[in-house]
Design a protein around this motif. Structure first.
Motif, mmCIF file in Angstrom:
data_model
loop_
_atom_site.group_PDB
_atom_site.id
_atom_site.type_symbol
_atom_site.label_atom_id
_atom_site.label_comp_id
_atom_site.label_asym_id
_atom_site.label_seq_id
_atom_site.Cartn_x
_atom_site.Cartn_y
_atom_site.Cartn_z
ATOM 1 N N ILE A 1 -0.353 -21.177 -2.438
ATOM 2 C CA ILE A 1 -0.705 -20.069 -3.385
ATOM 3 C C ILE A 1 -1.075 -20.312 -4.594
ATOM 4 N N GLY A 2 -2.068 -20.347 -5.257
ATOM 5 C CA GLY A 2 -2.288 -20.779 -6.623
ATOM 6 C C GLY A 2 -3.688 -20.886 -7.138
ATOM 7 N N LYS A 3 -4.201 -20.609 -8.099
ATOM 8 C CA LYS A 3 -5.577 -20.575 -8.682
ATOM 9 C C LYS A 3 -6.127 -21.894 -8.631
ATOM 10 N N ARG A 4 -5.667 -23.116 -8.418
ATOM 11 C CA ARG A 4 -6.271 -24.269 -8.181
ATOM 12 C C ARG A 4 -6.679 -24.643 -6.485
ATOM 13 N N PHE A 5 -6.349 -23.339 -5.894
ATOM 14 C CA PHE A 5 -6.539 -23.842 -4.481
ATOM 15 C C PHE A 5 -7.396 -22.601 -3.707
ATOM 16 N N ARG A 6 -7.775 -22.649 -2.496
ATOM 17 C CA ARG A 6 -8.331 -21.630 -1.809
ATOM 18 C C ARG A 6 -7.750 -20.117 -2.175
ATOM 19 N N VAL A 7 -8.473 -19.148 -2.268
ATOM 20 C CA VAL A 7 -7.736 -17.749 -2.687
ATOM 21 C C VAL A 7 -7.480 -17.249 -1.287
ATOM 22 N N LYS A 8 -6.286 -16.593 -1.189
ATOM 23 C CA LYS A 8 -5.816 -16.310 0.167
ATOM 24 C C LYS A 8 -5.766 -14.744 0.186
ATOM 25 N N VAL A 9 -5.792 -14.396 1.440
ATOM 26 C CA VAL A 9 -5.751 -12.943 1.923
ATOM 27 C C VAL A 9 -4.516 -12.483 2.534
ATOM 28 N N ASN A 10 -3.918 -11.588 2.048
ATOM 29 C CA ASN A 10 -2.575 -10.747 2.472
ATOM 30 C C ASN A 10 -3.103 -9.662 3.273
ATOM 31 N N THR A 11 -2.125 -9.200 4.267
ATOM 32 C CA THR A 11 -2.499 -7.936 5.048
ATOM 33 C C THR A 11 -1.150 -7.299 5.046
ATOM 34 N N GLN A 12 -1.182 -6.029 4.673
ATOM 35 C CA GLN A 12 0.356 -5.054 4.709
ATOM 36 C C GLN A 12 0.190 -4.764 6.208
ATOM 37 N N ILE A 13 1.477 -4.537 6.648
ATOM 38 C CA ILE A 13 1.618 -4.005 7.978
ATOM 39 C C ILE A 13 2.691 -3.119 8.045
ATOM 40 N N ILE A 14 2.604 -2.209 9.109
ATOM 41 C CA ILE A 14 3.909 -1.501 9.198
ATOM 42 C C ILE A 14 3.867 -1.312 10.595
ATOM 43 N N PRO A 15 4.761 -2.095 11.533
ATOM 44 C CA PRO A 15 4.747 -2.490 12.792
ATOM 45 C C PRO A 15 5.302 -0.784 13.315
ATOM 46 N N PRO A 16 4.717 -0.856 14.863
ATOM 47 C CA PRO A 16 5.246 0.415 15.406
ATOM 48 C C PRO A 16 6.898 0.426 15.440
ATOM 49 N N ARG A 17 7.333 1.593 15.720
ATOM 50 C CA ARG A 17 8.835 1.843 15.535
ATOM 51 C C ARG A 17 9.514 1.180 16.934
ATOM 52 N N GLU A 18 8.710 1.488 18.001
ATOM 53 C CA GLU A 18 9.565 1.100 19.335
ATOM 54 C C GLU A 18 8.800 -0.212 20.171
ATOM 55 N N SER A 19 7.635 -0.390 20.227
ATOM 56 C CA SER A 19 6.834 -1.328 20.872
ATOM 57 C C SER A 19 6.849 -2.701 20.388
ATOM 58 N N VAL A 20 7.885 -3.713 20.865
ATOM 59 C CA VAL A 20 7.778 -4.897 20.382
ATOM 60 C C VAL A 20 6.670 -5.723 20.500
#
Length: 539
Positions: A210-229
């Motif tokens: 991650i850095g401005k001289r490299f490809r712009v990266k995309v993050n995803t926020q996650i909230i996993p289910p409480r029970e189902s792995v």
């Protein structure tokens, strides 16, 4: 021994058919051929690394001469950056219980500065439910193991070579010059302008930068289910296949610690958290009951699991709170609200600030990237670029120096809601104050009225700020665990921000960034519809 035998087998120049998948060894490339899209692996020349990429085979260009004869010209395959890990390899058989292959174990074993603990220091009963819990590694008491430290020692680590190969996407083979070499990566890490999130306990991760001289990266926020792995693991596999470069777990339910172990073991991309969320779970959401001891325990728990980057709101000071009193929307960051409540209740300074050096001690022990979060980020375009936000950023400057003294990799977060005309000022101020460290923007929406189309407003703002220097962009801000967005909404969010990132890469002139666009335009002109369709950003 088993992994060594496999490596030797793949290195032999043979051609063999296995389950209708063709494995071909040509120079330093191993290719698994499928119709149009293939998984290929590029070998390093300094370290024993194999970098997975996606390659699109194009149809031939056929033209007709005046005498009616045909002329056939081959089109060069297009190689793409691939975040899907082994999940896109047709030979790979996944076992959720065993997790992904730990590609970095051999790299870590060759280092003499890592020790394996007998057990997790803060293991709980829930952890015993994971069937194949790997041993915990940490730095020896008198050793440094961060990528920044190795960069200072002029050592090109396997991670550095890996990301250099990955960023280039084989553009040299097309005659395109690239400045991205393993030593260039090392120099950017040394200067603090880039980070490689790779906790030594997340050996399954495929290194990225991650850095401005490299490809712009995309993050995803996650909230996993409480029970189902299974549902949670399937969820992150989908996000990686859609192109998410990093995952940020912002869950706040009782099972979040147990669920995170399964996710990290099955995640090929860096995994981040905001440790304050889990600390709040331990006090039933009562911010006043937070303490440094509790937070420290949580920090080590997550470090031992393999969390690659952590959002720490250490730049938020008690004297900043009055600057936000005149805002239209006051505070919108959940962590910022919790810290402000704690400071008001105890009449004390932010414990994340007062114990900052101890936080860095823990992070460097596992090589975790410090993500200095913005608890005072604006929640409306009316409050954009105000004194409160820049006061917190100014505080980050000193914290960055203190982190660098311990060779901790650092990036910063912000800025919230910002109209288009204020984005350039925001990023320039950030780059100056924060010494050019990578900037992580979470949902930089340009209007406040987008509603269910917030991801479009965020993609517009993200493209603009990434063009001016932001390194990691993110979309939908998940606010309520009971009303999570549908899978299709998250898919749309990821692709919108992939388009934003790609737009910024082209504007910045990243090496080879326009190859895919040019190939698709050529396919359209020549009527090669199959090529035209597969070259779009969401194949």
């Amino acid at each position: 021994m088993k992994s060594f035998i496999i490596y030797l087998f793949l290195s032999v120049k043979i051609r063999i058919t296995i389950f209708n998948a063709m494995i071909i060894k040509e120079k330093d490339e191993i290719m698994v051929s499928q119709p149009k899209m293939s998984k290929i692996y590029i070998s390093g020349s300094i370290n024993k690394v194999r970098v997975g990429m996606c390659q699109i085979t194009l149809s031939d260009t056929v033209s007709v001469r005046e005498d009616g004869s045909k002329v056939v010209k081959n089109n060069t395959p297009v190689t793409l950056y691939d975040t899907s890990g082994p999940y896109s390899d047709p030979r790979y058989v996944h076992s959720m219980e065993n997790g992904l292959y730990r590609i970095r174990d051999s790299w870590n074993c060759r280092r003499k500065d890592i020790v394996i603990q007998d057990d997790r220091r803060y293991a709980d009963a829930m952890m015993n439910q994971y069937p194949n819990k790997p041993p915990v590694s940490r730095a020896k008491p008198d050793k440094q193991i961060t990528q920044m430290y190795y960069a200072r020692k002029r050592i090109i680590t396997p991670e550095m070579e890996y990301v250099a190969i990955r960023e280039n996407q084989q553009v040299e083979a097309m005659g395109i010059k690239s400045y991205i070499t393993p030593d260039f990566v090392r120099k950017e890490l040394l200067a603090g302008r880039a980070v490689i999130p790779c906790n030594i306990n997340h050996s399954e991760v495929e290194p990225m930068i991650i850095g401005k001289r490299f490809r712009v990266k995309v993050n995803t926020q996650i909230i996993p289910p409480r029970e189902s792995v299974k549902e949670a693991v399937d969820q992150i596999i989908s996000y990686c296949k859609w192109g998410s470069d990093t995952l940020l777990d912002i869950s706040r339910h009782a099972n979040c610690h147990q669920m995170r172990e399964w996710l990290i073991r099955n995640s090929p991309v860096p995994f981040g958290t905001s440790p304050l969320y889990q600390a709040l779970v331990k006090v039933n959401g009562n911010a006043e009951e937070l303490s440094w001891a509790l937070f420290r325990e949580t920090l080590i728990e997550q470090a031992e699991q393999g969390v690659d980057f952590m959002a720490i709101h250490a730049g938020m000071r008690r004297n900043h709170l009055k600057l936000a009193d005149i805002r239209l929307t006051e505070l919108t960051s959940r962590s910022g609200i919790a810290i402000s409540q704690w400071m008001e209740s105890h009449k004390e300074e932010n414990f994340l600030y007062t114990h900052f050096d101890e936080i860095c001690e823990i992070l460097k022990t596992y090589d975790i990237v410090l993500s200095l979060s913005c608890g005072l980020r604006s929640g409306s375009i009316y409050d954009a670029n105000d004194h409160a936000q820049f006061a917190e950023q100014s505080e980050m400057r000193g914290l960055i120096d203190r982190a660098w003294e311990q060779c901790v990799q650092v990036m910063t977060e912000g800025p919230g809601h910002v109209p288009l005309n204020k984005i350039e000022t925001n990023i320039k101020e950030h780059q100056y104050i924060c010494k050019g460290v990578p900037f992580f923007t979470l949902g930089i929406t340009t209007v406040d009225i987008a509603g269910e189309f917030d991801y479009i407003a965020s993609a517009i703002g993200s493209a603009h700020i990434a063009w001016h220097g932001a390194s990691l962009i993110s979309g939908i801000t998940l606010k309520d665990e009971l009303r999570l967005p549908a899978e299709e909404d998250i898919r749309s969010d990821i692709f919108a921000h992939k388009i934003a990132a790609h737009s910024a890469d082209i504007a910045k002139g990243h090496p080879g960034s326009q190859v895919r666009d040019n190939a698709r335009s050529k396919a359209r002109r020549e009527g090669r519809l199959d090529d035209f369709n597969i070259l779009k950003i969401a194949p």
